[in-house]
Each structure stands twice: as C-alpha cells, then as structure tokens.
Design a protein around this motif. Structure first.
Motif, short mmCIF file in Angstrom:
data_model
loop_
_atom_site.label_atom_id
_atom_site.label_comp_id
_atom_site.label_asym_id
_atom_site.label_seq_id
_atom_site.Cartn_x
_atom_site.Cartn_y
_atom_site.Cartn_z
N GLU A 89 -31.27 19.66 41.30
CA GLU A 89 -30.25 19.31 40.30
C GLU A 89 -28.86 19.57 40.85
OE1 GLU A 89 -31.32 21.09 36.56
OE2 GLU A 89 -32.66 19.37 36.24
N ASN A 117 -37.56 25.24 44.24
CA ASN A 117 -36.82 25.48 43.00
C ASN A 117 -36.17 24.18 42.50
OD1 ASN A 117 -35.09 26.35 41.02
ND2 ASN A 117 -34.25 28.06 42.21
N ARG A 118 -36.50 23.80 41.27
CA ARG A 118 -36.02 22.55 40.71
C ARG A 118 -34.48 22.52 40.65
NH1 ARG A 118 -36.30 19.87 35.10
NH2 ARG A 118 -35.14 21.74 34.59
N ASP A 119 -33.89 23.68 40.47
CA ASP A 119 -32.42 23.73 40.39
C ASP A 119 -31.75 23.24 41.67
OD1 ASP A 119 -32.75 24.77 37.91
OD2 ASP A 119 -32.21 26.83 38.42
N TYR A 120 -32.42 23.45 42.83
CA TYR A 120 -31.84 22.97 44.08
C TYR A 120 -31.61 21.46 44.02
CZ TYR A 120 -33.07 27.45 46.30
OH TYR A 120 -33.19 28.77 46.64
#
Lengths: 263, 331
Positions: free
Chosen positions: B228, B223-226
């Motif tokens: 960020e 997950n890209r949010d991790y």
C-alpha cells in the motif's frame, strides 16, 4: 501569513478535498458492517484538518478512501475537482507504523517514491532535501532497525514529502511514540505543514493533539461514523499547550464525544 | 582445568604480557606423540609412507610449538590458535588413537578401516583423479543447482503473485514436489540424451521444489502495508514485484536455497553412482569395485569438504545480500 515568513521549500500547493455523501461498509463473514454513514464535508486547500473520534469509528477508513486505496460503497470523493479512483503520489498516506522497508537504508526508503515514479535520476536532490527537512541529515546510511520510533516516523514523513504531495494524509502518525517525542513531533508536523503549504488531514483519537495541530477539528461519533461536531480552532501558530482557549475547546470536544462527565 | 585456562586466555585480549598458549603447546605434544607412536611402534603389516607421515605430524607439532610460544603476539593467527587449541589437541590425540587401533594393534580390522599411512598414500598417488572427480561434481552440482534455483524462484514468485499461476501450479507442486528426485532417475536416464543432462535435471528438480515453496510462502507473507505504501507512492505492478515482494521475501528464499542445496547433494551422489561415469560418487563406486577402502575414505573426506564448503559459500552470499537483517534477526 506565517508560512510565507518561514523559509519555504518548493512544494505543490495544497488542494481542495470534497467528500460527498460517502458511505462505506466492510464485509464481515458475509454480513455488511457499516463504518461510514453519509459523510459530507469539504476541506479547504492548504488547511490542516483533524478527524477526531473514538478508535475503530471509521475515520481511518475515510483516510484510506481519500488516498484511493479503497473505493467508497456510496458517494464519491474529489480531490482538486477530480474523482479519486486510485492511489496517486499527490496524495500520500502516512501510517501509524512507519512501515519503512527494512531492507533499504534511510536514503533508499526516502527515495522510494521517486524511484517508483522513475524520476530519481533527475530529481535525486529532493531526497537530501527531504531528509534535511525532517532533521535526519547524517542518518542516510542507517537501516530502519537502527532508528528510534520517532526517527523512523520522521523517515516516513520524509518519504511522503519527497513526492511534494498536495495532500498529506496522516493516520495517527504519532500514536505509537512516547509522550515527549510525540510533543516534539507535533511541533515538527506544524512546521512541515506550514513550510510546504499542503493540505493536511490528520486522523487521531487524541483530543489535545487534534486541537493543538489543526485549524479545524471534525468530531465523529462511534461506528458507523457520523459527524457530530465541526470545531474551528481560531488560534494562531505557534500555539501554546496551556492556552485557556485550547482547554475550552477541549471541554467542548470531550462533550461531543460523550465524555463530558470526565471534565 | 584446561578449559578454564583457555577461556581466561581468550577473554584476556589484549593481554598485558603476551602469555604462552599452554593448550596449544599441549596440542603440539599430542602431535609429537602421534608421530612417535607411528615411528617407534612396529606396524602389524607393512605400511607405506610411515616416515613421511611421521614427518608431517612432527612438522604440525613444531608449528604448534612456535604458535604456542608466540602466543597472542601473532594477532589474528594467535587468536585463532587460542580458540581452536582444544580441537588441535583432540585431532592430535585422534591421529594417535587411529594409528594404534589400525596399524599397530589391528583392533579395527583391515582393510575396512585403513591406516593413516594408507590414506596418505591415496592422497599422494591418486590426487589428480580425486581432484578431477571433485571438480566434476562441483560443476555438475552448480549447473543443476543454478537451473533448479532459478526455476524454483520463478515458480515461487509466480505462485505468490498471480492467482492463475497459483491455481495451476499448487496442485502440481503438492503432488509431484514431495516425490524424491531420485525416483525419477531410471526415467531420466532414458529421456535425456546424456547421463550428464539427466543428472542436471534431477539436481535441478530436487532444488526447485524447496526453493519454489519457500519463495511462494515468503511472497505470501509480505506485510500488506508495504504494497500500500508503494502504491500510494506511484509504484507500478512490476515495481511491486521486483522492489517490494522479492526483497521482502528474500530471507525465505535463502532458507529454500539451503534446503535445496542439501537435498541436491544426495541426488548428486546417487546420480553419479548410477549413471554418470565421473564425479566423487562415481569414484566411491569405482573404489568399492576394487575394494580400495582407503580411496573411499579419501573420497568421503573430500566430499565432506566440498559440501560444507558450498554451504559456507551460500552462507557468505546470504550475509552479503541480507546485510540489512543484521540486528533484526539473530543468526
């Protein structure tokens, strides 16, 4: 004022944010899709500002720019007089999803920032402090999948606050919670903000939430976002949802959003 | 009828009056029957160790009688026998049928289908050789699997993280990876100084491919949010790799390790049969040379125990490492 009366936890004081002629666009299959159009405004240190607008209008993009996760196509953003170039633990973004790391328990999730900055050993006590601050003492060992939505979002807040940020950027942090939890968490957010003295910027499309929480509500129009109104919420905390002044302001805000006929 | 009884017994825990486990007693009966057939029915040809084997089966029967009578009073052991009693019964029947088909009637031709007595003889007289072969196989596999998993993991992380590594490694992996490791066998035995090192290389090779591909896809699907979140919290690139990308990709990595371990078994046996002068694969080959069919079955039996044991071990390790997944994923 009110903040000093409450038990304060040592936190860095909030800093000023200056948004100067910021425009931004996304590349959508080669064609630019404008999302922000010449936005300029200042946020006073230690204030609570809400950015209100229809979904997809670009307010979240503005928050990402303040966080330093993206760079504006034009214009610049200054925090504490310095141009924002990269993400920094002094400006922390809390997402709509708690996005806790599922392989870490509550304590390890909250400790993430200190671990990343290499200060966990000397500053470890701040982890317990932050967990206590959001009311999750005793849940240190729980894994994210064992938490309810509201608890997970509290952990996300603790993970942000443990770094003692100057600026807390909240991207619809309560958007996915049920309405009762949401109301409790709104009161919690005000308390956390007052205790810490940081600058809070909340993105929301919930008019009532914006007015209940913030000292100032900046209303955006549909994409590309432009400021259509800048409302001062001249009410002391703690606020009351039934306050006629709030209803009046709500009417105003809805008018700016083109929903006057629904009143 | 019987199966309904067992289920009732399993559900009724803790029982009001520790009941007798009827199916366990039935299982005991099947083992006694097998022993009786073995002892009383004349063998077609001379068979070794008839009395010894009958004694062993009889002992199993006595133990099952004791367990069946003690029932659920035995706690964990009692629960285990209650759960496995149908299996114990089936194995007892299987032993009897095996004896009848081979030693007693010869319906299954000798010596291709050895009698139970012959198999016991192998284990009694040849166990040092089998044990040595098994430990050699495990050690060879461990070396190959370790280096292969390590290399595959490193390649996968590199590909998932760096565009440059991905650019160069992807075509190579696509082109060479699907090649069965055994195809390298003739070359490997030339290139490497010893057949042992060649086998380690081949096992490593067969393990590395699935591990690399799954580590890579695991890291690519984080997950890209991790990232960020971690970046706003002040994480360095190294922190992003070691504390975000790798832990998030670990469930995939374990899938790769399971696939790698399974393929490495095949490579191990082939390598031992063709080049290495030791190990269970070699033992099989050697037994075939002597037409010692009972020895081959014994080796297969041990090999199955080894492979399933190693898979179980990997499962245990995964359960430990990925304890956080419990409740997220149904296993």
């Amino acid at each position: 004022m009110v903040a000093s009366a409450l038990k304060t936890v040592p936190q860095a004081a909030g800093t000023e944010i200056n948004i100067q002629t910021v425009s931004h666009h996304f590349d959508l299959e080669g064609a630019p899709l404008p999302v922000l159009d010449d936005i300029t405004f200042d946020i006073e240190p230690g204030s609570f500002v809400a950015l209100l607008g229809p979904s997809g209008c670009g307010k979240s993009t503005l928050l990402r720019l303040i966080a330093g996760l993206d760079h504006p196509a034009q214009g610049q953003i200054q925090v504490a007089g310095e141009k924002v170039a990269d993400p920094d633990p002094s400006r922390i973004l809390v997402f709509q999803d708690p996005t806790l790391f599922p392989w870490r328990n509550v304590r390890a999730n909250v400790a993430l920032g200190l671990e990343a900055q290499g200060t966990l050993k000397s500053e470890g006590h701040r982890v317990d402090e932050a967990i206590r601050l959001v009311g999750l003492t005793g849940f240190d060992k729980a894994y994210p999948h064992q938490l309810s939505g509201g608890m997970a979002q509290r952990v996300a807040l603790a993970r942000a606050l443990v770094n003692r940020p100057n600026v807390l950027l909240l991207d619809e942090p309560l958007g996915k919670l049920d309405s009762l939890t949401r109301m409790t968490m709104q009161t919690e957010l005000v308390r956390l903000w007052q205790q810490s003295g940081l600058t809070a910027v909340l993105v929301t499309h919930d008019v009532e939430e914006a007015l209940y929480l913030a000292q100032r509500v900046i209303v955006f129009g549909p994409r590309p976002a432009r400021i259509v109104a800048d409302l001062q919420v001249d009410l002391p905390y703690p606020r009351h949802r039934g306050d006629p002044r709030l209803a009046e302001l709500r009417h105003q805000a809805l008018g700016h959003l083109g929903l006057d006929s629904s009143w | 009828m019987a199966s309904i009884d067992i289920e009732a017994e399993i559900r009724a825990e803790p029982p009001a009056r520790a009941p007798v486990q009827r199916v366990t007693l039935l299982a005991a009966l099947s083992w006694f029957a097998a022993a009786a057939i073995l002892l009383l029915w004349q063998d077609l040809t001379f068979q070794p160790l008839v009395r010894e084997l009958a004694l062993i089966w009889g002992a199993v029967g006595v133990a099952l009688v004791a367990l069946g009578l003690a029932g659920s009073r035995l706690g964990r052991v009692g629960r285990w026998t209650a759960l496995r009693a149908p299996w114990l019964l089936a194995i007892g029947i299987g032993m009897a049928v095996w004896t009848v088909l081979t030693a007693k009637t010869g319906l299954l031709p000798q010596p291709f289908f050895p009698t139970p007595q012959a198999l016991l003889e192998v284990f009694i007289y040849d166990w040092p050789k089998i044990l040595h072969s098994a430990s050699f196989s495990v050690w060879l596999l461990a070396k190959g699997f370790f280096f292969g998993a390590l290399a595959g993991f490193a390649i996968g992380v590199g590909m998932g993280w760096s565009r440059a590594v991905s650019y160069w490694a992807t075509p190579l992996l696509r082109y060479i990876g699907p090649l069965p490791a055994t195809a390298w066998l003739p070359l490997a035995f030339f290139i490497f100084p010893t057949s042992g090192s060649a086998s380690v290389f081949l096992i490593a090779f067969s393990t590395a491919f699935p591990v690399a591909v799954l580590t890579w896809s695991g890291i690519a699907s984080v997950n890209r949010d991790y990232y960020e979140i971690a970046r706003t919290l002040g994480a360095s690139p190294l922190f992003l790799i070691t504390r975000v990308a790798i832990p998030a990709a670990l469930p995939h990595v374990f899938v790769g390790l399971f696939m790698g371990l399974s393929t490495s078994f095949a490579v191990l046996v082939v390598a031992e049969m063709l080049g290495v002068e030791a190990g269970l694969g070699w033992y099989l080959q050697w037994a075939q040379g002597w037409a010692a069919y009972a020895n081959m079955y014994a080796a297969l039996f041990v090999m199955a125990a080894m492979c399933s044991g190693l898979i179980t071990l990997l499962f245990r390790i995964r359960d430990r490492v990925l304890v956080w997944q419990k409740g997220v994923v149904r296993w």
